[in-house]
Scaffold this motif. Structure first.
Motif, PDB file in Angstrom:
ATOM      1  N   GLU A  63       0.797  -1.222   0.000  1.00 51.18           N
ATOM      2  CA  GLU A  63       0.000   0.000   0.000  1.00 51.18           C
ATOM      3  C   GLU A  63       0.835   1.280   0.000  1.00 51.18           C
ATOM      4  O   GLU A  63       0.314   2.355  -0.315  1.00 51.18           O
ATOM      5  CB  GLU A  63      -0.943   0.018   1.212  1.00 51.18           C
ATOM      6  CG  GLU A  63      -1.951  -1.108   1.234  1.00 51.18           C
ATOM      7  CD  GLU A  63      -2.961  -0.995   0.100  1.00 51.18           C
ATOM      8  OE1 GLU A  63      -3.116   0.120  -0.453  1.00 51.18           O
ATOM      9  OE2 GLU A  63      -3.594  -2.015  -0.230  1.00 51.18           O
ATOM     10  N   ILE A  64       2.109   1.191   0.366  1.00 51.00           N
ATOM     11  CA  ILE A  64       2.933   2.398   0.452  1.00 51.00           C
ATOM     12  C   ILE A  64       4.049   2.388  -0.590  1.00 51.00           C
ATOM     13  O   ILE A  64       4.135   3.282  -1.435  1.00 51.00           O
ATOM     14  CB  ILE A  64       3.514   2.555   1.875  1.00 51.00           C
ATOM     15  CG1 ILE A  64       2.381   2.725   2.887  1.00 51.00           C
ATOM     16  CG2 ILE A  64       4.475   3.741   1.933  1.00 51.00           C
ATOM     17  CD1 ILE A  64       2.852   2.800   4.336  1.00 51.00           C
ATOM     18  N   ARG A  65       4.913   1.365  -0.540  1.00 50.99           N
ATOM     19  CA  ARG A  65       6.080   1.385  -1.428  1.00 50.99           C
ATOM     20  C   ARG A  65       5.751   1.064  -2.882  1.00 50.99           C
ATOM     21  O   ARG A  65       6.261   1.719  -3.790  1.00 50.99           O
ATOM     22  CB  ARG A  65       7.135   0.400  -0.911  1.00 50.99           C
ATOM     23  CG  ARG A  65       7.799   0.840   0.382  1.00 50.99           C
ATOM     24  CD  ARG A  65       8.903  -0.133   0.757  1.00 50.99           C
ATOM     25  NE  ARG A  65       9.512   0.199   2.042  1.00 50.99           N
ATOM     26  CZ  ARG A  65      10.415  -0.567   2.661  1.00 50.99           C
ATOM     27  NH1 ARG A  65      10.796  -1.704   2.089  1.00 50.99           N
ATOM     28  NH2 ARG A  65      10.921  -0.190   3.823  1.00 50.99           N
ATOM     29  N   LEU A  66       4.925   0.038  -3.121  1.00 54.85           N
ATOM     30  CA  LEU A  66       4.663  -0.359  -4.502  1.00 54.85           C
ATOM     31  C   LEU A  66       3.963   0.737  -5.306  1.00 54.85           C
ATOM     32  O   LEU A  66       4.412   1.065  -6.412  1.00 54.85           O
ATOM     33  CB  LEU A  66       3.862  -1.666  -4.539  1.00 54.85           C
ATOM     34  CG  LEU A  66       3.642  -2.240  -5.950  1.00 54.85           C
ATOM     35  CD1 LEU A  66       4.961  -2.486  -6.651  1.00 54.85           C
ATOM     36  CD2 LEU A  66       2.832  -3.533  -5.868  1.00 54.85           C
ATOM     37  N   PRO A  67       2.858   1.331  -4.835  1.00 53.94           N
ATOM     38  CA  PRO A  67       2.271   2.421  -5.625  1.00 53.94           C
ATOM     39  C   PRO A  67       3.223   3.594  -5.791  1.00 53.94           C
ATOM     40  O   PRO A  67       3.201   4.286  -6.808  1.00 53.94           O
ATOM     41  CB  PRO A  67       1.026   2.817  -4.823  1.00 53.94           C
ATOM     42  CG  PRO A  67       1.225   2.266  -3.458  1.00 53.94           C
ATOM     43  CD  PRO A  67       2.063   1.041  -3.625  1.00 53.94           C
ATOM     44  N   ARG A  68       4.097   3.790  -4.802  1.00 54.36           N
ATOM     45  CA  ARG A  68       5.047   4.894  -4.894  1.00 54.36           C
ATOM     46  C   ARG A  68       6.054   4.671  -6.019  1.00 54.36           C
ATOM     47  O   ARG A  68       6.303   5.576  -6.812  1.00 54.36           O
ATOM     48  CB  ARG A  68       5.768   5.056  -3.551  1.00 54.36           C
ATOM     49  CG  ARG A  68       6.801   6.160  -3.550  1.00 54.36           C
ATOM     50  CD  ARG A  68       7.289   6.446  -2.156  1.00 54.36           C
ATOM     51  NE  ARG A  68       8.241   7.535  -2.152  1.00 54.36           N
ATOM     52  CZ  ARG A  68       8.499   8.289  -1.099  1.00 54.36           C
ATOM     53  NH1 ARG A  68       7.872   8.066   0.033  1.00 54.36           N
ATOM     54  NH2 ARG A  68       9.394   9.254  -1.173  1.00 54.36           N
ATOM     55  N   VAL A  69       6.637   3.471  -6.094  1.00 47.26           N
ATOM     56  CA  VAL A  69       7.637   3.235  -7.136  1.00 47.26           C
ATOM     57  C   VAL A  69       6.979   3.154  -8.517  1.00 47.26           C
ATOM     58  O   VAL A  69       7.561   3.569  -9.518  1.00 47.26           O
ATOM     59  CB  VAL A  69       8.471   1.975  -6.849  1.00 47.26           C
ATOM     60  CG1 VAL A  69       9.268   2.135  -5.567  1.00 47.26           C
ATOM     61  CG2 VAL A  69       7.615   0.724  -6.791  1.00 47.26           C
TER      62      VAL A  69
ATOM     63  N   SER B 293       7.580  15.525  -4.588  1.00 50.13           N
ATOM     64  CA  SER B 293       7.575  14.443  -3.605  1.00 50.13           C
ATOM     65  C   SER B 293       6.573  13.380  -4.020  1.00 50.13           C
ATOM     66  O   SER B 293       5.492  13.694  -4.531  1.00 50.13           O
ATOM     67  CB  SER B 293       7.208  14.975  -2.217  1.00 50.13           C
ATOM     68  OG  SER B 293       7.090  13.914  -1.289  1.00 50.13           O
ATOM     69  N   LEU B 294       6.956  12.125  -3.808  1.00 54.22           N
ATOM     70  CA  LEU B 294       6.063  11.004  -4.084  1.00 54.22           C
ATOM     71  C   LEU B 294       5.601  10.340  -2.797  1.00 54.22           C
ATOM     72  O   LEU B 294       5.078   9.231  -2.817  1.00 54.22           O
ATOM     73  CB  LEU B 294       6.783   9.986  -4.980  1.00 54.22           C
ATOM     74  CG  LEU B 294       7.089  10.503  -6.390  1.00 54.22           C
ATOM     75  CD1 LEU B 294       8.192   9.675  -7.034  1.00 54.22           C
ATOM     76  CD2 LEU B 294       5.843  10.481  -7.259  1.00 54.22           C
ATOM     77  N   GLY B 295       5.792  11.034  -1.676  1.00 52.82           N
ATOM     78  CA  GLY B 295       5.446  10.471  -0.383  1.00 52.82           C
ATOM     79  C   GLY B 295       3.965  10.212  -0.205  1.00 52.82           C
ATOM     80  O   GLY B 295       3.582   9.356   0.592  1.00 52.82           O
ATOM     81  N   GLY B 296       3.123  10.934  -0.906  1.00 56.96           N
ATOM     82  CA  GLY B 296       1.685  10.740  -0.766  1.00 56.96           C
ATOM     83  C   GLY B 296       1.071   9.854  -1.833  1.00 56.96           C
ATOM     84  O   GLY B 296      -0.149   9.851  -2.024  1.00 56.96           O
TER      85      GLY B 296
ATOM     86  N   SER C 196       2.701  14.413  -8.305  1.00 62.30           N
ATOM     87  CA  SER C 196       4.072  14.289  -7.794  1.00 62.30           C
ATOM     88  C   SER C 196       4.698  15.597  -7.391  1.00 62.30           C
ATOM     89  O   SER C 196       5.793  15.609  -6.818  1.00 62.30           O
ATOM     90  CB  SER C 196       4.960  13.621  -8.850  1.00 62.30           C
ATOM     91  OG  SER C 196       5.108  14.459  -9.988  1.00 62.30           O
ATOM     92  N   GLY C 197       4.058  16.723  -7.702  1.00 62.38           N
ATOM     93  CA  GLY C 197       4.704  18.000  -7.460  1.00 62.38           C
ATOM     94  C   GLY C 197       5.626  18.367  -8.608  1.00 62.38           C
ATOM     95  O   GLY C 197       5.689  17.683  -9.638  1.00 62.38           O
ATOM     96  N   ALA C 198       6.376  19.437  -8.411  1.00 63.33           N
ATOM     97  CA  ALA C 198       7.223  19.975  -9.484  1.00 63.33           C
ATOM     98  C   ALA C 198       8.608  19.348  -9.427  1.00 63.33           C
ATOM     99  O   ALA C 198       9.506  19.846  -8.742  1.00 63.33           O
ATOM    100  CB  ALA C 198       7.320  21.489  -9.368  1.00 63.33           C
ATOM    101  N   ILE C 199       8.794  18.239 -10.125  1.00 71.50           N
ATOM    102  CA  ILE C 199      10.084  17.550 -10.175  1.00 71.50           C
ATOM    103  C   ILE C 199      10.820  18.024 -11.421  1.00 71.50           C
ATOM    104  O   ILE C 199      10.389  17.780 -12.549  1.00 71.50           O
ATOM    105  CB  ILE C 199       9.896  16.025 -10.218  1.00 71.50           C
ATOM    106  CG1 ILE C 199       9.147  15.557  -8.966  1.00 71.50           C
ATOM    107  CG2 ILE C 199      11.249  15.320 -10.325  1.00 71.50           C
ATOM    108  CD1 ILE C 199       8.789  14.089  -8.986  1.00 71.50           C
TER     109      ILE C 199
ATOM    110  N   ASP D 277      13.905   8.555  -6.221  1.00 71.79           N
ATOM    111  CA  ASP D 277      12.970   8.430  -5.105  1.00 71.79           C
ATOM    112  C   ASP D 277      13.530   7.525  -4.017  1.00 71.79           C
ATOM    113  O   ASP D 277      13.362   7.796  -2.831  1.00 71.79           O
ATOM    114  CB  ASP D 277      11.635   7.888  -5.611  1.00 71.79           C
ATOM    115  CG  ASP D 277      10.608   7.751  -4.501  1.00 71.79           C
ATOM    116  OD1 ASP D 277      10.304   8.770  -3.853  1.00 71.79           O
ATOM    117  OD2 ASP D 277      10.137   6.625  -4.276  1.00 71.79           O
ATOM    118  N   VAL D 278      14.208   6.445  -4.406  1.00 69.96           N
ATOM    119  CA  VAL D 278      14.833   5.564  -3.417  1.00 69.96           C
ATOM    120  C   VAL D 278      15.861   6.339  -2.596  1.00 69.96           C
ATOM    121  O   VAL D 278      15.898   6.254  -1.363  1.00 69.96           O
ATOM    122  CB  VAL D 278      15.495   4.357  -4.114  1.00 69.96           C
ATOM    123  CG1 VAL D 278      16.351   3.572  -3.118  1.00 69.96           C
ATOM    124  CG2 VAL D 278      14.436   3.440  -4.709  1.00 69.96           C
TER     125      VAL D 278
END
Length: 337
Positions: free
Chosen positions: A55-61, A187-190, A256-259, A297-298
């Motif tokens: 629920e956290i890492r997989l959707p993030r990557v 940021s991809l934290g959310g 993702s915001g402004a990357i 991101d890692v």
């Protein structure tokens, strides 16, 4: 090269899921991924670790890969549109426009009725509004020219950033201001599974359209007169490119915001490897951008673990030296010295 990049992307995704502040063994990671993919069950004692993986890492990557691929693809398009190898998706002011909407939610509580969709929806709508404004100002009786697009996008970007700054300074200090800064730096934290489908569909649709126009992009980089002689309508193509890049950029920025710097670095580096033919560049750039952003991101999660850096900081650390190197080489335009 494409096969190698796709294999590297798969390995990078698995590494992105396995690495993090919470230590989870490789065997457990694969067990949780299998359970999530097949609808299986896990022991109650593993519930927390399973949530972290699925629920956290997989959707993030996955979202990092989608955003990286999208920024790289539209980076190729923008550089062809303005005939400048040092342009990127943010030169049109779209990301700065998206920042206004996002910070209106974070700092002022706007669109609270949309719940969890408030931030993405507001950023996307404001990005589209910025696109319309840039297009309206840059358009002339002679169509959209590269110089007018660059100047208009740059000028309006400063204006959008000023509005964002006023909101940050006018809001109460605390967690809201910190969240605003994280979003402004990317940021991809959310990341959640709910954000992945729309971003993925938009990126794939934009990439397919660009691939179908690869030959026209080759002609456009030779100049308007040459492209017209080859049967391409430069003003119409540039208008279509503007709409596609704005739509894709607005979508990925909303989640993702402004990357920055991904759309600048990847297309140029790919051209150094496969040449300037857009059929090859558009095949290789998206997976290369996906790999780059997954690892960025890692690193953003590991460098100050358990605290987290904005992923835009990592891409800037790599992108600024690359940008200066490109300038030193004199690559201001395609074929420039």
């Amino acid at each position: 090269m494409l096969s190698g990049l796709l294999l590297l992307l798969c390995v990078s995704l698995l590494c992105g899921v396995g690495l993090g502040a919470a230590g989870i063994g490789t065997a457990d990671m694969f067990r949780f991924l299998w359970a999530g993919a097949t609808g299986g069950t896990v022991h109650a004692s593993d519930a927390a670790a399973y949530t972290i993986v699925w629920e956290i890492r997989l959707p993030r990557v996955v979202l990092a890969a989608v955003v990286g691929a999208g920024l790289s693809a539209v980076g190729v398009a923008v550089q062809a549109m303005v005939r400048n190898a040092l342009a990127d998706p943010f030169v049109l002011g779209i990301s700065s426009g998206a920042a206004v909407g996002a910070n209106a939610v974070i700092l002022l509580g706007a669109f609270a009725g949309l719940g969890v969709w408030a931030l993405s929806a507001s950023a996307f709508v404001s990005a589209l509004a910025a696109m319309v404004l840039v297009y309206a100002v840059a358009r002339s009786p002679h169509g959209l020219t590269p110089l007018r697009l660059i100047l208009t996008g740059t000028a309006l970007a400063y204006g959008f950033e000023a509005v964002t700054t006023v909101m940050v300074f006018g809001a109460a200090r605390g967690e809201a201001a910190r969240s605003a800064m994280m979003w402004l730096l990317g940021s991809l934290g959310g990341a959640t599974w709910a954000q992945v489908p729309l971003a993925a569909v938009t990126v794939v649709a934009g990439w397919v359209w660009l691939r179908r126009r690869a030959e026209s992009l080759n002609a456009l980089t030779m100049g308007d007169e040459t492209s017209a002689a080859l049967g391409v309508q430069p003003a119409r193509l540039r208008r279509e490119l503007f709409l596609v890049t704005a739509g894709v950029t607005g979508t990925v920025v909303a989640v993702s915001g402004a990357i920055g710097f991904v759309g600048l670095m990847v297309p140029h580096l790919v051209r150094m490897l496969v040449g300037a033919d857009h059929r090859r560049v558009l095949a290789v750039a998206p997976p290369a951008g996906a790999v780059l952003l997954v690892w960025a991101d890692v690193l953003s999660r590991l460098i100050l673990a358990p605290a987290e850096l904005p992923v835009g900081v990592i891409t800037a650390v790599v992108g600024v030296p690359a940008f200066l190197l490109l300038m030193r080489r004199g690559g201001y335009a395609f074929g420039g010295r």
